[in-house]
Design a protein around this motif. Structure first.
Motif, PDB file in Angstrom:
ATOM      1  N   ALA A   1       0.822  -1.211   0.000  1.00 55.90           N
ATOM      2  CA  ALA A   1       0.000   0.000   0.000  1.00 55.90           C
ATOM      3  C   ALA A   1       0.855   1.260   0.000  1.00 55.90           C
ATOM      4  CB  ALA A   1      -0.929  -0.008   1.214  1.00 55.90           C
ATOM      5  N   ALA A   2       2.029   1.186   0.639  1.00 54.31           N
ATOM      6  CA  ALA A   2       2.910   2.343   0.705  1.00 54.31           C
ATOM      7  C   ALA A   2       3.670   2.573  -0.596  1.00 54.31           C
ATOM      8  CB  ALA A   2       3.904   2.168   1.853  1.00 54.31           C
ATOM      9  N   ARG A   3       3.836   1.508  -1.394  1.00 51.27           N
ATOM     10  CA  ARG A   3       4.679   1.608  -2.586  1.00 51.27           C
ATOM     11  C   ARG A   3       3.898   1.852  -3.872  1.00 51.27           C
ATOM     12  NH1 ARG A   3       9.306   3.043  -1.642  1.00 51.27           N
ATOM     13  NH2 ARG A   3       9.605   2.700  -3.848  1.00 51.27           N
ATOM     14  N   PHE A   4       2.638   1.404  -3.922  1.00 53.18           N
ATOM     15  CA  PHE A   4       1.914   1.400  -5.190  1.00 53.18           C
ATOM     16  C   PHE A   4       0.569   2.115  -5.051  1.00 53.18           C
ATOM     17  CE2 PHE A   4       4.507  -2.469  -4.910  1.00 53.18           C
ATOM     18  CZ  PHE A   4       5.330  -2.296  -6.015  1.00 53.18           C
ATOM     19  N   PRO A   5       0.080   2.709  -6.146  1.00 51.66           N
ATOM     20  CA  PRO A   5      -1.223   3.391  -6.095  1.00 51.66           C
ATOM     21  C   PRO A   5      -2.346   2.428  -5.726  1.00 51.66           C
ATOM     22  CG  PRO A   5      -0.013   3.963  -8.104  1.00 51.66           C
ATOM     23  CD  PRO A   5       0.739   2.842  -7.460  1.00 51.66           C
TER      24      PRO A   5
ATOM     25  N   VAL B   1      13.590  -2.443  -1.630  1.00 48.48           N
ATOM     26  CA  VAL B   1      12.990  -1.712  -2.744  1.00 48.48           C
ATOM     27  C   VAL B   1      14.031  -1.521  -3.839  1.00 48.48           C
ATOM     28  CG1 VAL B   1      11.940   0.458  -3.482  1.00 48.48           C
ATOM     29  CG2 VAL B   1      11.298  -0.566  -1.285  1.00 48.48           C
ATOM     30  N   ARG B   2      13.656  -1.875  -5.042  1.00 46.63           N
ATOM     31  CA  ARG B   2      14.547  -1.750  -6.195  1.00 46.63           C
ATOM     32  C   ARG B   2      14.738  -0.291  -6.559  1.00 46.63           C
ATOM     33  NH1 ARG B   2      18.470  -4.583  -8.926  1.00 46.63           N
ATOM     34  NH2 ARG B   2      18.476  -4.088 -11.123  1.00 46.63           N
TER      35      ARG B   2
ATOM     36  N   PRO C   1      11.758  -1.098 -11.691  1.00 45.04           N
ATOM     37  CA  PRO C   1      12.183   0.000 -10.812  1.00 45.04           C
ATOM     38  C   PRO C   1      11.088   0.349  -9.805  1.00 45.04           C
ATOM     39  CG  PRO C   1      12.789   0.472 -13.074  1.00 45.04           C
ATOM     40  CD  PRO C   1      11.954  -0.782 -13.118  1.00 45.04           C
ATOM     41  N   GLY C   2      11.478   0.482  -8.539  1.00 45.02           N
ATOM     42  CA  GLY C   2      10.518   0.752  -7.476  1.00 45.02           C
ATOM     43  C   GLY C   2       9.837  -0.483  -6.951  1.00 45.02           C
ATOM     44  N   GLY C   3      10.186  -1.657  -7.494  1.00 46.08           N
ATOM     45  CA  GLY C   3       9.562  -2.909  -7.082  1.00 46.08           C
ATOM     46  C   GLY C   3       9.970  -3.329  -5.690  1.00 46.08           C
ATOM     47  N   LEU C   4       9.161  -4.209  -5.111  1.00 47.79           N
ATOM     48  CA  LEU C   4       9.321  -4.629  -3.716  1.00 47.79           C
ATOM     49  C   LEU C   4       9.783  -6.076  -3.635  1.00 47.79           C
ATOM     50  CD1 LEU C   4       8.732  -3.902  -0.669  1.00 47.79           C
ATOM     51  CD2 LEU C   4       6.470  -4.904  -1.043  1.00 47.79           C
ATOM     52  N   LEU C   5      10.865  -6.315  -2.901  1.00 46.07           N
ATOM     53  CA  LEU C   5      11.360  -7.660  -2.635  1.00 46.07           C
ATOM     54  C   LEU C   5      11.055  -8.009  -1.190  1.00 46.07           C
ATOM     55  CD1 LEU C   5      12.984 -10.206  -3.365  1.00 46.07           C
ATOM     56  CD2 LEU C   5      15.074  -8.950  -2.789  1.00 46.07           C
TER      57      LEU C   5
ATOM     58  N   HIS D   1      14.111  -1.426   3.052  1.00 46.24           N
ATOM     59  CA  HIS D   1      13.195  -0.310   3.287  1.00 46.24           C
ATOM     60  C   HIS D   1      12.511  -0.433   4.642  1.00 46.24           C
ATOM     61  CE1 HIS D   1      10.294   2.844   2.350  1.00 46.24           C
ATOM     62  NE2 HIS D   1       9.328   2.019   2.687  1.00 46.24           N
ATOM     63  N   ALA D   2      12.195  -1.663   5.038  1.00 40.34           N
ATOM     64  CA  ALA D   2      11.536  -1.903   6.326  1.00 40.34           C
ATOM     65  C   ALA D   2      11.795  -3.347   6.735  1.00 40.34           C
ATOM     66  CB  ALA D   2      10.028  -1.644   6.234  1.00 40.34           C
TER      67      ALA D   2
END
Length: 233
Positions: free
Chosen positions: A10-14, A231-232, A117-121, A181-182
């Motif tokens: 929720a924090a990373r994507f619309p 975060v990428r 880019p901006g993707g979450l691992l 990131h967290a």
């Protein structure tokens, strides 16, 4: 842990974005199906044929719309480059897998390459800095003393596996372009619970306590498992 993952998504994507998700070592497909039900396009990668069969059976019981959002592949997480193009996914999950990989750096680098880019691992690993907690709380003092200076342990299946240290993974993630990131602790209070134990009547309170401890120092530092979100860049 699902709540922690949802929080990071929720924090990373619309809101409402349909994400491309890769679940590496998906097991029985629990997380993959949960995300597909939420509307995301999910690819599950699993090398254990028995686990994959269970996942396929569970998927077959889902409505057609959900089945159409899931692709299941038999394969090794270290071979993502064989199956997918770089940058193909918004979210990559690797939960409960690293403990079975003796040298995880190459696997992690491959997973990072799969991210746009901006993707979450999202990683779930055994916490090497807290390996003495389980035997210590069980009163097994010889095993407790042996756990302080090692990353090796025997899991509940009787398999000799390995754990990861937060500092080491933080450095590794920075080096592969998916900086931490967290992070959260998982199973702070419940790691010694017996398998198959009855669900306690105050389950909601238990979950609330675990959730609070999992994001609060110093409690999260001694959790059995760590949930890391990179975060990428």
């Amino acid at each position: 842990m699902a709540r922690q993952l949802d929080e990071q998504v929720a924090a990373r994507f619309p809101v409402g974005q349909r994400l491309r998700v890769l679940d590496v070592g998906m097991g029985q497909g629990t997380q993959a199906l949960r995300l597909a039900r939420a509307g995301h396009q999910v690819t599950g990668l699993e090398q254990d044929a028995k686990m994959l069969a269970v996942a396929r059976e569970a998927l077959a019981a889902e409505p057609e719309g959900i089945r159409g959002r899931v692709r299941l592949i038999e394969g090794d997480g270290r071979e993502t480059g064989v199956h997918f193009l770089p940058g193909s996914f918004d979210v990559v999950l690797c939960h409960g897998v690293l403990m079975y990989v003796e040298e995880p750096d190459a696997l992690l680098a491959g997973l990072a390459r799969m991210l746009a880019p901006g993707g979450l691992l999202s990683l779930l690993v055994r916490n090497a800095d807290a390996l003495a907690m389980r035997p210590g709380l069980s009163g097994d003092w010889s095993s407790t003393l042996a756990s302080f200076d090692t990353t090796a342990y025997t899991n509940r299946l009787g398999l000799d596996v390995r754990a990861d240290r937060l500092a080491t993974l933080t450095s590794t993630l920075a080096g592969i372009g998916a900086s931490l990131h967290a992070w959260y602790g998982v199973r702070v209070f419940t790691d010694t619970a017996v398998d198959g134990a009855a669900v306690p009547p105050d389950l909601e309170s238990l979950l609330a306590a675990e959730e609070r401890a999992g994001r609060t120092d110093p409690y999260r530092q001694v959790a059995a498992l760590l949930h890391l979100c990179g975060v990428r860049g």
